[in-house]
Design a protein around this motif. Structure first.
Motif, short mmCIF file in Angstrom:
data_model
loop_
_atom_site.label_atom_id
_atom_site.label_comp_id
_atom_site.label_asym_id
_atom_site.label_seq_id
_atom_site.Cartn_x
_atom_site.Cartn_y
_atom_site.Cartn_z
N THR A 65 0.80 -1.23 0.00
CA THR A 65 0.00 0.00 0.00
C THR A 65 0.83 1.27 0.00
OG1 THR A 65 -0.16 0.07 2.42
CG2 THR A 65 -1.87 -1.16 1.22
N ARG A 72 -0.36 -5.30 3.34
CA ARG A 72 -1.64 -5.56 4.00
C ARG A 72 -2.01 -7.04 3.97
NH1 ARG A 72 -6.28 -1.65 2.13
NH2 ARG A 72 -4.92 -0.27 3.33
N THR A 130 -7.80 0.29 12.08
CA THR A 130 -6.99 1.26 11.34
C THR A 130 -6.32 0.60 10.14
OG1 THR A 130 -6.54 2.52 13.35
CG2 THR A 130 -5.07 2.90 11.50
N ARG A 131 -6.39 1.27 8.98
CA ARG A 131 -5.73 0.77 7.77
C ARG A 131 -4.77 1.84 7.25
NH1 ARG A 131 -8.29 -3.95 6.26
NH2 ARG A 131 -6.17 -4.39 5.55
N GLY A 141 -2.17 3.39 4.39
CA GLY A 141 -1.78 3.37 3.00
C GLY A 141 -0.30 3.70 2.92
N TYR A 165 -5.31 7.72 8.67
CA TYR A 165 -6.52 6.94 8.37
C TYR A 165 -7.71 7.74 8.87
CZ TYR A 165 -10.05 3.27 8.38
OH TYR A 165 -11.20 2.55 8.18
N ASP A 195 -13.21 7.10 7.29
CA ASP A 195 -12.65 5.81 6.89
C ASP A 195 -11.73 5.93 5.68
OD1 ASP A 195 -14.10 4.39 8.88
OD2 ASP A 195 -15.88 4.50 7.61
N VAL A 215 -8.52 5.95 3.47
CA VAL A 215 -7.15 5.44 3.43
C VAL A 215 -6.32 6.39 2.56
CG1 VAL A 215 -5.66 3.54 2.75
CG2 VAL A 215 -7.90 3.06 3.75
N SER A 218 -5.35 11.48 -0.71
CA SER A 218 -6.19 10.33 -1.04
C SER A 218 -7.01 10.63 -2.29
CB SER A 218 -7.13 10.01 0.12
OG SER A 218 -8.10 9.06 -0.26
#
Length: 379
Positions: free
Chosen positions: A97, A115, A150-151, A153, A166, A195, A197, A213
């Motif tokens: 990512t 990921r 939490t994600r 990038g 995030y 939300d 990323v 983003s």
């Protein structure tokens, strides 16, 4: 051909072809223009990162029908040299990512967020690739201990850490062990939504980070003070409207002096305190309410005991009361703690033993008593 200093590079591949763009600034404005012809139609690269020691860009390349993911080098004209396959990413190349080079002992190490890695139990990991002067490299994968939900990038280096975003949460990762700390900022700080990323991130030096983003096509530049502390300060210093693709990555070629971005009147921001939980009226038999899903609610009772629970996906919570006799008017307090460890203000309620649906007791003269009169008029 080495990279000129002080230039932002962005890869914008949305299919298996990745054009490279260079961004230059005037004051606080930032404009991008194409570099080279892009990758062949059957290949794309992810995790774009610049290395100061050799003035080159590095990335992870994937090809249509090719199982191996390869570490590649790009020059200022976009020409690609393939260094070799990354054994750690065999069969899972689509999960990279973002990437960057670190600082200090990690200045020669390519660091990429990967990921949902099966070998790590489905967790996200940090791939560290140590690159020797002859182009050979060694790989290490460290699980990331991110806050639940939490994600990450793309990530950017600063203060010895890696930083990502995030939604409205800024995440600080220690590359040594994958541990992470996060701070939630007010709505709209980094971009709209909770939300999002951020697939684009870079650092321009001296604690200044950029996050972008495709969800809103905007890059937000943030200055971070006291980076190693438990309470760093975040300040928005610039915003740029820039076309960003779904697979975009960004990196900055550092210059000798940090890049200062003027932004008169930009607000200084700190961690946002979560909302206090709501508590339903109670007669002392059930203590429940509503809050933000995922937050931890702590309820304090008159006997000094506490009870904790997590707000469910529907925003509801309920705790088990202690084995005590509640008296009409007893005070019960509750707080909420978010995923960053920040605690809300206190909300409270009083136990009402004579709610409206219950028969009201009588005094000695046969008159009915109301809840308000029993509480002594306390509201």
């Amino acid at each position: 051909m080495t990279l000129p200093p002080g230039v932002v590079y962005m890869s914008s591949g949305t299919t298996l072809s990745t054009p490279l763009s260079a961004g230059t600034r005037t004051g606080s404005s930032l404009a991008f223009s194409p570099v080279g012809a892009g990758t062949p139609g059957d290949a794309a690269h992810q995790g774009l990162a610049s290395r100061a020691s050799d003035g080159r860009l590095y990335a992870v390349e994937i090809s249509d029908g090719q199982a191996d993911a390869r570490l590649v080098v790009l020059d200022a004209a976009g020409a690609i040299t393939r260094l070799g396959a990354l054994a750690s990413l065999a069969g899972q190349h689509g999960t990279v990512t973002g990437g960057t080079f670190g600082e200090g002992v990690y200045s020669e190490t390519y660091l990429a967020v990967v990921r949902d890695v099966p070998d790590a139990g489905g967790r996200d990991v940090l791939l560290a690739v140590d690159i020797a002067a002859d182009g050979t490299f060694a790989e290490t994968m460290t699980p990331l201990d991110l806050p639940a939900g939490t994600r990450l990038g793309d990530v950017a280096p600063s203060g010895g850490y890696l930083w990502g975003a995030y939604g409205q949460t800024i995440v600080r990762v220690d590359p040594a062990d994958g541990s992470a700390t996060a701070w939630t900022l007010p709505e709209g700080t980094v971009g709209p939504g909770t939300d999002t990323v951020f697939g684009v991130a870079w650092s321009t030096g001296d604690g200044q980070l950029a996050f972008g983003s495709h969800a809103h096509g905007e890059i937000t530049e943030v200055s971070v003070s006291d980076q190693a502390s438990a309470t760093p300060t975040f300040e928005v210093v610039a915003r740029h409207s820039t076309p960003i693709g779904q697979q975009s990555d960004g990196t900055f070629v550092p210059s000798e002096a940090p890049v200062e971005i003027p932004a008169a009147g930009a607000p200084t921001l700190g961690p946002r305190q979560p909302s206090a939980p709501e508590i339903d009226p109670t007669d002392g038999t059930r203590f429940a309410g509503h809050g933000v899903p995922g937050h931890t609610v702590t309820v304090a009772f008159p006997d000094g005991s506490t009870s904790q629970t997590t707000v469910d996906d529907d925003g509801a919570w309920v705790v088990q009361p202690p084995a005590m006799d509640f008296v009409h008017g007893h005070l019960v307090e509750a707080t909420a703690t978010d995923l960053t460890g920040t605690t809300s203000e206190t909300s409270c309620t009083t136990v009402d033993l004579f709610r409206a649906q219950d028969p009201a007791p009588e005094d000695g003269a046969g008159r009915h008593l109301t809840s308000a009169s029993q509480r002594g008029g306390h509201q």
